[in-house]
Design a protein around this motif. Structure first.
Motif, mmCIF file in Angstrom:
data_model
loop_
_atom_site.group_PDB
_atom_site.id
_atom_site.type_symbol
_atom_site.label_atom_id
_atom_site.label_comp_id
_atom_site.label_asym_id
_atom_site.label_seq_id
_atom_site.Cartn_x
_atom_site.Cartn_y
_atom_site.Cartn_z
ATOM 1 N N UNK A 135 0.833 -1.205 0.036
ATOM 2 C CA UNK A 135 0.002 -0.082 -0.015
ATOM 3 C C UNK A 135 0.933 1.317 -0.181
ATOM 4 N N UNK A 136 0.697 2.018 -1.117
ATOM 5 C CA UNK A 136 1.712 3.184 -1.376
ATOM 6 C C UNK A 136 1.756 4.101 -0.207
ATOM 7 N N UNK A 137 0.431 4.510 0.267
ATOM 8 C CA UNK A 137 0.335 5.586 1.426
ATOM 9 C C UNK A 137 0.752 5.140 2.583
ATOM 10 N N UNK A 138 0.816 3.801 3.085
ATOM 11 C CA UNK A 138 1.506 3.366 4.323
ATOM 12 C C UNK A 138 2.865 3.635 4.157
ATOM 13 N N UNK A 139 3.435 3.224 3.113
ATOM 14 C CA UNK A 139 4.914 3.424 2.921
ATOM 15 C C UNK A 139 5.320 4.834 2.636
ATOM 16 N N UNK A 140 4.351 5.830 2.033
ATOM 17 C CA UNK A 140 4.737 7.261 2.153
ATOM 18 C C UNK A 140 4.595 7.826 3.482
ATOM 19 N N UNK B 246 3.634 9.552 -3.183
ATOM 20 C CA UNK B 246 2.065 10.209 -2.965
ATOM 21 C C UNK B 246 1.922 10.653 -4.436
ATOM 22 N N UNK B 247 2.814 10.950 -5.390
ATOM 23 C CA UNK B 247 2.769 11.596 -6.648
ATOM 24 C C UNK B 247 1.987 10.676 -7.384
ATOM 25 N N UNK B 248 2.211 9.317 -7.287
ATOM 26 C CA UNK B 248 1.524 8.403 -7.922
ATOM 27 C C UNK B 248 -0.147 8.120 -8.036
ATOM 28 N N UNK B 249 -0.371 8.591 -6.438
ATOM 29 C CA UNK B 249 -1.654 8.394 -5.789
ATOM 30 C C UNK B 249 -2.464 9.308 -6.404
ATOM 31 N N UNK C 164 -2.824 13.400 0.864
ATOM 32 C CA UNK C 164 -1.518 12.719 1.066
ATOM 33 C C UNK C 164 -0.508 13.467 0.086
ATOM 34 N N UNK C 165 -0.850 13.785 -1.121
ATOM 35 C CA UNK C 165 0.209 14.360 -1.902
ATOM 36 C C UNK C 165 0.418 15.570 -1.622
ATOM 37 N N UNK C 166 -0.269 16.608 -1.391
ATOM 38 C CA UNK C 166 -0.073 18.050 -1.182
ATOM 39 C C UNK C 166 0.663 17.837 0.305
ATOM 40 N N UNK C 167 0.157 17.314 1.191
ATOM 41 C CA UNK C 167 1.018 17.456 2.579
ATOM 42 C C UNK C 167 2.225 16.935 2.336
ATOM 43 N N UNK C 168 2.548 15.786 1.914
ATOM 44 C CA UNK C 168 3.988 15.335 1.579
ATOM 45 C C UNK C 168 4.706 16.238 0.709
#
Length: 946
Positions: free
Chosen positions: A780-785, A808-811, A816-820
């Motif tokens: 799960x990408x967001x768990x890893x990010x 996050x960019x791939x999601x 999640x993307x903007x916060x990262x």
């Protein structure tokens, strides 16, 4: 004639000019497509029916569709009785849609459906039927005497008014004043809260009574007659009845221009007046009147003949005198009392023992005639006595018929059956088990568990032990009484042969859910695994679905999202292949969608949610959860306008199901959206609906999302310590429950706030924990990010943050993307890598602007300026506030479908969403386009797409 002149009565009414004018104004509003509700309240005989009849006549003259129905005193055991009479919901209806609903109500429908939720299916079909009528022409829907209505009809009336608030529909409800049943009080309160107006009909004034008498007699009443009529208390029915009686008795004489009375006595009540008229009737006619009164206020001539044991033609002839005495009217093939008060007077004049005997005889005759069990049930309730075993059996049968359509009716019938059983009867325990099941269906879970426990604690019939334990487990689960539930399940399983394998799986699944949601998901997983082993041995797909659903929930709460998805896919596959599984109160497609969402597979998740909404089997049980899950997905990918519409629809459905957890969840997501958009007053108002539960001693299982929303608002208000404390409390609660489900919500903000407040210990702890999460869900990408993001913040190291940003960019997940990107940019900026920081902030700004998160976009613009890369003048990325261009893509789709002539229900089916959601979208569309009805909307649509 004394006093001031009386205004000429409008439309044949006396003394109701103001009320009629208001009602006619609401009727006129239908031309503009406005929906409205009128509640007409007043005592019996005060003129409610005359007012709505005048309104209906006017509506017909204007070419409107008029739908009329009413409640009846001996039909409260007939689910949807009032709705059926208003909409002609019978299998013989000439309208195929109404006939199909009639088939559902009659139990003759060939379509499979979960009996426990058929009433919600019927309600949705009724809403669609009325909306279809509204699409053809404006509709006046009259529901009279709702104080007699069954609870299913009340639900239908409320749903029609709520869901068709944008249709050209005037709903008129009439009722007597208090005391009223609680269900009626709740309906009237809801109608008023929704903008409905109440007309309370007061007694006529003396001048108005004189005007009514003048109209009736075609001459003014003299002083003595006027004084006599004053005793009627301004009740127009009583006034008219007195005048008719005096005329029939030859007690009125004309003196000049006035009419005077020649007698001095007036009965003290309408009931006494009716009793006087009865004395002049032939004996056979009087007997038939009493039979008719026992059967109801509007009854079939054949039913009267059957109960009286006389040929129908003889009955028709013998009732002629009652028609001549103006006690009865004829409507179609029915015997109808001229007014409910006339019926009541005759009914009350029958001695109680005779009345009870007549009700019992009516039940027997109707049974022999093959009547609907529910039509017989009312008479058994009123006529059977203790020890009447035939009545008990019939009431239990009727309760089964009502079970899916009206749980409260089922409960009333089975309670009456229980009361009729003599002490020590061998069926007593079986009936007690029926009561427990009825209590569960009616939502009285506390009493259900108490009743089940009481029977299980005493000697009882062996055959009821297992079903009572299963029911008790369900009741305890609904009350979150996990410890007691576990004890009941273990006791049942410890008794060899007590529970069948299927029953074992069901109680184990309930035990698993109880453990999982009360803070012991690992124990819940163990129990679900046991359930799956039993289900696998039976080879029954339905029981396997129960077990797999429990298992995937336990795994998901522990952060094992990959494993949960595998089990969700398997459960859905089994359910699709098993009719028995599809008829259960489960929705595997919803569970599949949530598992897909937890694994970042948002597109597949939304397809599963739409399929769940389109699936009739179990959908009503899970409607609010499905709407909420789909709205959450809209929020996550940045479709915030659609998300708000879905969240509002989900909240309404949750309120109807009395599910506060989902109501709070809706408010939480809308709080986040309002905060991101910079509308802090709205965010504070929304948060006020759920923050109280976060201050309680026991946090709800969905506290993670509530805390995320509340803490974000607190931080926006400058209260970072408060936000930190709230997030930390929820983080600790998750740890105590060995739950990792909300780590992705809580961890990034908690780490950032901890570092800002000098709590590096907390930040380090949280980062280490989310790194452990990766081992549980590596795919799960967001768990890893999330893990990389938190580690980068703690170590002030850009490399993990850049890796997190790449994931996050791939999601499609916006926050999640903007916060990262923002977190990585802050570390890069501190290292002097301003260009790299600016590129990441530009990514965040683009997505924030796209979703309309203006407050968060402003924060990013400030960051860009701080690294020497001011955003410059950017073209507005916002849609205009008004006009066709202001509509979201979903709002445009809804508009196009409505312009095609589709109803909310049809549009919802086309879009795989709920009619609730379509209605919410239409509200927004109307406001943005400045239109008030579908005709105007269609015109705008056609102009815009040319």
């Amino acid at each position: 004639m004394s006093g001031s002149a009386v205004k000429p009565p409008a439309a044949g009414l006396v003394g109701r000019e103001g009320e009629l004018d208001l009602a006619l104004a609401e009727l006129s509003g239908l031309r503009d497509g406005r929906s409205s509700v009128l509640v007409v309240e007043g005592e019996a005989g005060i003129g409610k029916t005359r007012l709505v009849e005048t309104l209906a006549e006017e509506a017909r003259s204007r070419g409107l569709r008029v739908l009329c129905g009413g409640g009846h005193p001996f039909e409260r055991a007939r689910p949807f009785g009032l709705a059926a009479s208003a909409l002609d919901l019978t299998p013989r209806s000439p309208d195929p849609r109404a006939a199909a609903i009639g088939e559902l109500l009659s139990g003759r429908s060939t379509e499979p459906a979960d009996a426990g939720e058929i009433r919600y299916r019927v309600v949705e079909e009724i809403v669609d039927l009325v909306e279809t009528a509204c699409a053809e022409q404006p509709v006046l829907l009259v529901t009279e005497d709702v104080h007699w209505a069954d609870t299913a009809s009340l639900l239908a009336v409320l749903s029609v008014t709520r869901q068709l608030s944008l249709a050209p529909l005037l709903t008129v409800v009439t009722t007597r004043p208090a005391p009223l049943p609680g269900s009626v009080v709740r309906l009237l309160d809801d109608l008023t809260d929704g903008g409905g107006r109440t007309l309370r009909l007061a007694p006529l004034t003396p001048d108005e009574v004189t005007a009514l008498a003048t109209r009736t007699l075609e001459a003014a009443p003299g002083p003595r007659l006027t004084a006599m009529l004053d005793k009627a208390g301004g009740n127009p029915l009583w006034v008219t009845a007195v005048l008719r009686s005096l005329t029939t008795d030859g007690a009125l004489v004309r003196t000049g221009s006035e009419v005077e009375v020649t007698v001095s006595e007036l009965p003290d009540s309408l009931g006494e007046l009716v009793t006087r008229r009865l004395r002049d009737l032939p004996g056979p006619t009087l007997e038939l009147l009493r039979v008719a009164a026992v059967l109801g206020d509007a009854v079939s001539l054949r039913d009267v003949a059957a109960v009286a044991h006389r040929p129908p033609l003889d009955v028709a002839g013998q009732l002629a005198a009652a028609y001549d005495a103006q006690l009865l009217d004829r409507v179609d093939h029915r015997v109808v009392f001229r007014h409910q008060l006339v019926h009541d007077a005759i009914y009350q004049q029958v001695p109680v023992p005779t009345r009870r005997l007549l009700h019992r005889e009516a039940a027997v005759a109707l049974m022999a005639a093959g009547a609907d069990p529910l039509a017989v049930a009312d008479h058994l309730v009123l006529g059977a006595e203790r020890g009447d075993e035939e009545a008990v059996a019939w009431l239990r049968h009727a309760a089964q018929d009502a079970a899916g359509q009206a749980p409260s009716v089922t409960l009333d019938l089975i309670r009456r059956a229980e009361a009729l059983l003599p002490g020590g009867h061998p069926d007593a325990d079986a009936v007690s088990a029926d009561v427990v099941q009825a209590l569960l269906r009616a939502g009285d879970v506390a009493e259900a568990s108490a009743r089940a426990e009481a029977v299980l604690e005493r000697p009882h019939a062996a055959e009821v032990d297992a079903p009572l334990r299963v029911a008790l487990v369900a009741a305890l689960a609904l009350q979150n009484r996990a410890d007691e539930l576990v004890a009941v399940v273990e006791a049942g399983l410890a008794t060899p042969g007590l529970l069948s394998p299927a029953e074992q799986v069901v109680v184990l699944a309930q035990q698993s859910w109880a453990l999982t949601y009360s803070g012991a998901p690992a124990a819940g997983e163990d129990v679900a695994t046991r359930a799956l082993a039993v289900a696998t041995e039976t080879g029954d797909p339905a029981t396997s679905v129960w077990a797999l659903t429990a298992l995937l929930v336990a795994e998901g709460r522990q952060g094992r999202f990959d494993a949960a998805l595998d089990h969700a896919r398997r459960a859905t596959s089994l359910a699709d292949a098993s009719p028995a599984a599809r008829a259960m109160p489960l929705q595997p497609r919803l569970m599949l969608g949530m598992a897909l969402f937890d694994c970042d597979l948002v597109g597949e998740a939304r397809a599963a949610f739409r399929a769940a909404l389109d699936d009739e089997f179990g959908s009503a049980w899970w409607l609010s959860a499905t709407l909420m899950a789909d709205a959450q997905a809209s929020y996550a990918v940045g479709d915030w306008d659609d998300a708000v519409a879905g969240l509002m629809a989900g909240e309404q459905a949750a309120r109807e199901k009395a599910n506060p957890l989902l109501e709070w969840q809706s408010l939480a997501y809308r709080t986040v959206i309002a905060t991101g958009r910079g509308d802090l007053p709205a965010a504070r108002e929304l948060a006020g609906g759920f923050t109280g539960v976060l201050a309680g001693e026991q946090l709800p299982y969905n506290a993670g999302v509530l805390a995320f929303a509340a803490a974000g608002l607190m931080a926006a208000d400058g209260d970072r310590p408060g936000a930190f404390a709230l997030l930390l409390r929820c983080w600790r609660a998750e740890a105590e429950r060995t739950s990792r489900f909300y780590h992705r919500f809580l961890a990034p903000d908690l780490v950032r706030l901890a570092l800002a407040l000098g709590r590096t210990d907390v930040a380090t702890e949280v980062a280490g924990t989310v790194e452990d999460d990766v081992r549980l869900a590596p795919g799960v990408a967001t768990v890893r990010s999330t893990a990389l993001r938190c580690r980068g913040l703690v170590d002030d190291d850009p490399e993990p943050l850049l890796a997190a940003a790449e994931l996050a960019r791939r999601s499609p997940l916006v926050v999640e993307h903007t916060g990262t990107c923002e977190d990585a940019a802050s570390v890069l900026a501190r290292e002097g890598q301003h260009d790299a920081a600016a590129r990441l902030l530009g990514e965040a700004l683009e997505r924030y602007e796209a979703v309309g998160a203006e407050a968060w976009a402003g924060r990013v613009r400030a960051g860009l300026r701080s690294v020497g890369a001011p955003p410059g003048v950017r073209g507005s990325r916002h849609r205009p506030g008004q006009g066709w261009e202001s509509l979201t893509s979903t709002e445009r789709t809804v508009s196009l479908l409505v312009a095609e002539g589709l109803t909310n229900g049809a549009a919802a089916r086309r879009m795989y969403i709920s009619p609730h959601t379509v209605n919410t979208h239409l509200r927004h569309v109307y406001a943005k386009l400045g239109v008030s009805n579908r005709v105007e909307l269609s015109a705008v649509v056609h102009r815009s797409i040319e």
